[in-house]
Design an enzyme around this catalytic site. Structure first.
Site, PDB file in Angstrom:
ATOM      1  N   GLU A 123      47.104  -9.873 -25.500  1.00  0.00           N
ATOM      2  CA  GLU A 123      46.007 -10.685 -24.950  1.00  0.00           C
ATOM      3  C   GLU A 123      46.554 -11.809 -24.062  1.00  0.00           C
ATOM      4  OE1 GLU A 123      42.992  -9.854 -25.063  1.00  0.00           O
ATOM      5  OE2 GLU A 123      42.697  -8.616 -26.830  1.00  0.00           O
ATOM      6  N   ARG A 127      45.514 -11.818 -20.080  1.00  0.00           N
ATOM      7  CA  ARG A 127      44.592 -12.894 -19.669  1.00  0.00           C
ATOM      8  C   ARG A 127      45.343 -14.070 -19.044  1.00  0.00           C
ATOM      9  NH1 ARG A 127      39.497 -12.739 -23.797  1.00  0.00           N
ATOM     10  NH2 ARG A 127      40.006 -10.810 -24.828  1.00  0.00           N
ATOM     11  N   ASP A 251      43.593   2.824 -24.251  1.00  0.00           N
ATOM     12  CA  ASP A 251      43.048   2.734 -22.887  1.00  0.00           C
ATOM     13  C   ASP A 251      43.992   2.257 -21.783  1.00  0.00           C
ATOM     14  OD1 ASP A 251      42.945   0.239 -24.145  1.00  0.00           O
ATOM     15  OD2 ASP A 251      40.789  -0.049 -23.928  1.00  0.00           O
ATOM     16  N   GLU A 367      33.799  -2.811 -18.462  1.00  0.00           N
ATOM     17  CA  GLU A 367      34.343  -1.521 -18.021  1.00  0.00           C
ATOM     18  C   GLU A 367      33.340  -0.652 -17.254  1.00  0.00           C
ATOM     19  OE1 GLU A 367      34.881  -2.955 -20.913  1.00  0.00           O
ATOM     20  OE2 GLU A 367      37.049  -3.073 -21.144  1.00  0.00           O
ATOM     21  N   THR A 451      44.559  -5.085 -16.171  1.00  0.00           N
ATOM     22  CA  THR A 451      43.450  -4.600 -17.008  1.00  0.00           C
ATOM     23  C   THR A 451      42.421  -5.694 -17.292  1.00  0.00           C
ATOM     24  OG1 THR A 451      42.925  -3.237 -18.946  1.00  0.00           O
ATOM     25  CG2 THR A 451      44.503  -5.031 -19.273  1.00  0.00           C
TER      26      THR A 451
HETATM   27  C1  DMJ Z   1      39.636  -6.926 -21.667  1.00  0.00           C
HETATM   28  O1  DMJ Z   1      40.372  -7.901 -22.305  1.00  0.00           O
HETATM   29  C2  DMJ Z   1      40.522  -5.907 -21.006  1.00  0.00           C
HETATM   30  O2  DMJ Z   1      39.789  -5.211 -20.052  1.00  0.00           O
HETATM   31  C3  DMJ Z   1      41.149  -4.952 -21.972  1.00  0.00           C
HETATM   32  O3  DMJ Z   1      41.881  -3.946 -21.332  1.00  0.00           O
HETATM   33  C4  DMJ Z   1      40.094  -4.309 -22.821  1.00  0.00           C
HETATM   34  N1  DMJ Z   1      39.168  -5.236 -23.391  1.00  0.00           N
HETATM   35  C5  DMJ Z   1      38.653  -6.340 -22.636  1.00  0.00           C
HETATM   36  C6  DMJ Z   1      37.314  -6.128 -21.989  1.00  0.00           C
HETATM   37  O4  DMJ Z   1      36.459  -5.318 -22.626  1.00  0.00           O
END
Ligand code: DMJ
Length: 461
Positions: A123, A127, A251, A367, A451
């Site tokens: 995370e 982020r 994912d 998403e 992501t």
């Molecule tokens: C985000 O923190 C990122 O996109 C991660 O890859 C998956 N979950 C959340 C959003 O749903």
């Protein structure tokens, strides 16, 4: 010719009708007037301002806003300014100068990573590290790069496992680690951030550790199916969970194989993606129940273990499009939208065999809109603008509060939940904005999004 064929298709695919209140036309049909992109972009921008104002008023200096109780939430004993760091590049893209100026001052003056607590390596990478790197790329202030490099130095001890696959948690002050049972997403979602940092600093070490972790994981794929499982011991490389899917916990590993291949021209990543996508389509793609879905199976036998799909899986339509498989991408986005329309907002988890909601939470996830953005970029089909409009309008309708935007506890009754995750500003509103604002704001082909939707510039060579 075109219209009757389209009408026939629509009759066969009820998923393409907008069933919930307030939307009487069809997504694929031409009954609506064209979506007014400029007006929609302005509405999304206003939504961002509203969410940010709530943060400023009730949670300034903290990680996140609690939009119902109007309080602040911190992930750790000390704030790492999750919302400003995650949301900063969205402000730049939206041209929100005064908001960006105050966020920047807060970040550069008071973000301090010298903290004696454990953080999630995954995370914090997607982020914070991703947010700071993109802030530097789009703002140019070297203060952001300095913060990013300082953070990466504190996260790097996480990779000191016998296999090179990172531990899940690292203490930012001492470098101590814990959490040896990890998953593909937490092992293999580092290369976009670390690789870009190597490019920006000239230090190849970041690239090397993140790539080693990813390739070690790839090397542990099933020799029979080519798929990875769901849980792995980073000390010895043994699989602890053998359920395979493209969903949560896996994912972004697949996403990063493809994106790293494109961003860095990395042939190992390209090769790994090319092999993985064949396995994914062979064992996980499911067309048995109408439309295309991706389910779950046992990683060695390929035996189906579940017909589950959910909000997190919805990113995969975008990856299929980016990988060049527009046919499957369009089919999957139709399923994504069908999932969204089931209750008026998508659920966290769905049994697609029976179209039954298993977990009705909606965490303000991006998403579905993200994939819609990819599909609109590649096709320029009006239907994706309509989808995005409907999705955004339902967020406005069910999630907006007087202090910001709230997650939904259960989309079957739309009870709100006191959370506004930072990815709502980093991703959900960014993708919604980019769909309507278009290439004038950001050239899709000149970036790769991490992501968490932080755009990294594609630099030739
Ligand atoms: C985000 O923190 C990122 O996109 C991660 O890859 C998956 N979950 C959340 C959003 O749903």
């Amino acid at each position: 010719m075109k219209i009757p064929v389209l009408l026939c298709l629509l009759a066969l695919v009820p998923a393409f009708s907008c069933q919930h209140q307030g939307h009487s036309s069809t997504i694929a049909g031409g009954q609506d007037t064209l979506v007014n992109k400029a007006a929609m972009a302005a509405e999304v921008r206003d939504a961002f301002i509203h969410a940010w104002n709530g943060y400023v008023k009730y949670a300034w200096g903290h990680d996140e806003l609690m939009p119902l109780s109007k309080q602040a939430h911190d992930w750790n004993p000390h704030s790492l300014l999750m919302t400003p760091v995650d949301g900063y590049d969205t402000m730049i893209l939206m041209g929100l100068k005064s908001q960006a100026d105050s966020a920047k001052k807060l970040i550069l003056d008071s973000l301090d990573f010298n903290q004696d607590f454990y953080v999630s390596n995954f995370e914090t990478t997607i982020r914070e590290l991703g947010g700071l790197i993109a802030a530097f790329e789009w703002d140019g202030d070297s203060g952001f790069l300095k913060k990013a490099t300082g953070l990466a130095t504190r996260l790097m001890p996480a990779f000191r496992s016998p296999t090179g696959m990172p531990y899940r948690y690292v203490n930012l002050s001492t470098g101590a680690t814990r959490g040896n049972i990890s998953n593909p997403a937490e092992v293999g979602t580092m290369l976009i951030e670390y690789g870009t940092l190597s490019r920006l600093t000239g230090n190849p070490r970041y690239y090397q550790v993140a790539k080693k972790a990813m390739m070690t994981l790839y090397g542990r794929r099933s020799r029979i199916t080519g798929l990875v499982g769901s849980a792995i011991n980073v000390n010895n490389g043994k699989w602890i969970g053998k359920e395979s899917s493209i969903g949560g916990g896996t994912d972004s590993y697949y996403e990063y194989l493809l994106k790293s291949a494109i961003l860095f021209g990395d042939t190992d990543c390209r090769n790994a993606w090319d092999h993985s996508i064949i396995a994914i389509n062979r064992y996980l793609a499911d067309t048995t129940y109408g439309g295309l879905w991706y389910g779950h199976c046992e990683m060695d036998s390929g035996k189906i273990t579940g017909t589950y799909y959910g909000a997190l899986d919805a990113f995969f339509a975008g990856s299929l499009a980016l990988g060049g498989d527009l046919t499957r991408a369009e089919q999957l986005q139709a399923s994504n939208f069908r999932m969204w329309e089931l209750a008026g907002i998508e659920p966290e988890s769905l049994d697609y065999a029976h179209m039954k909601i298993l977990d009705g939470t909606y965490e303000l996830r991006p998403e579905n809109l993200e994939s819609c953005y990819y599909l609109y970029h590649y096709t320029h089909a009006e239907k994706y603008l309509r989808m995005a409009k409907i999705m955004f309008e339902s967020i406005q309708r069910y999630c907006r509060t007087d202090a910001g935007y709230a997650a939904v506890k259960d989309v079957r009754n739309m009870t709100p939940e006191d959370i506004m995750d930072s990815f709502f500003l980093a991703e959900t509103l960014k993708y919604a904005y980019l769909i309507f604002a278009g290439d004038k704001v950001l050239h899709f082909d000149q970036v790769i999004f991490n992501t968490e939707a932080h755009p990294m510039k594609r630099i030739p060579g």
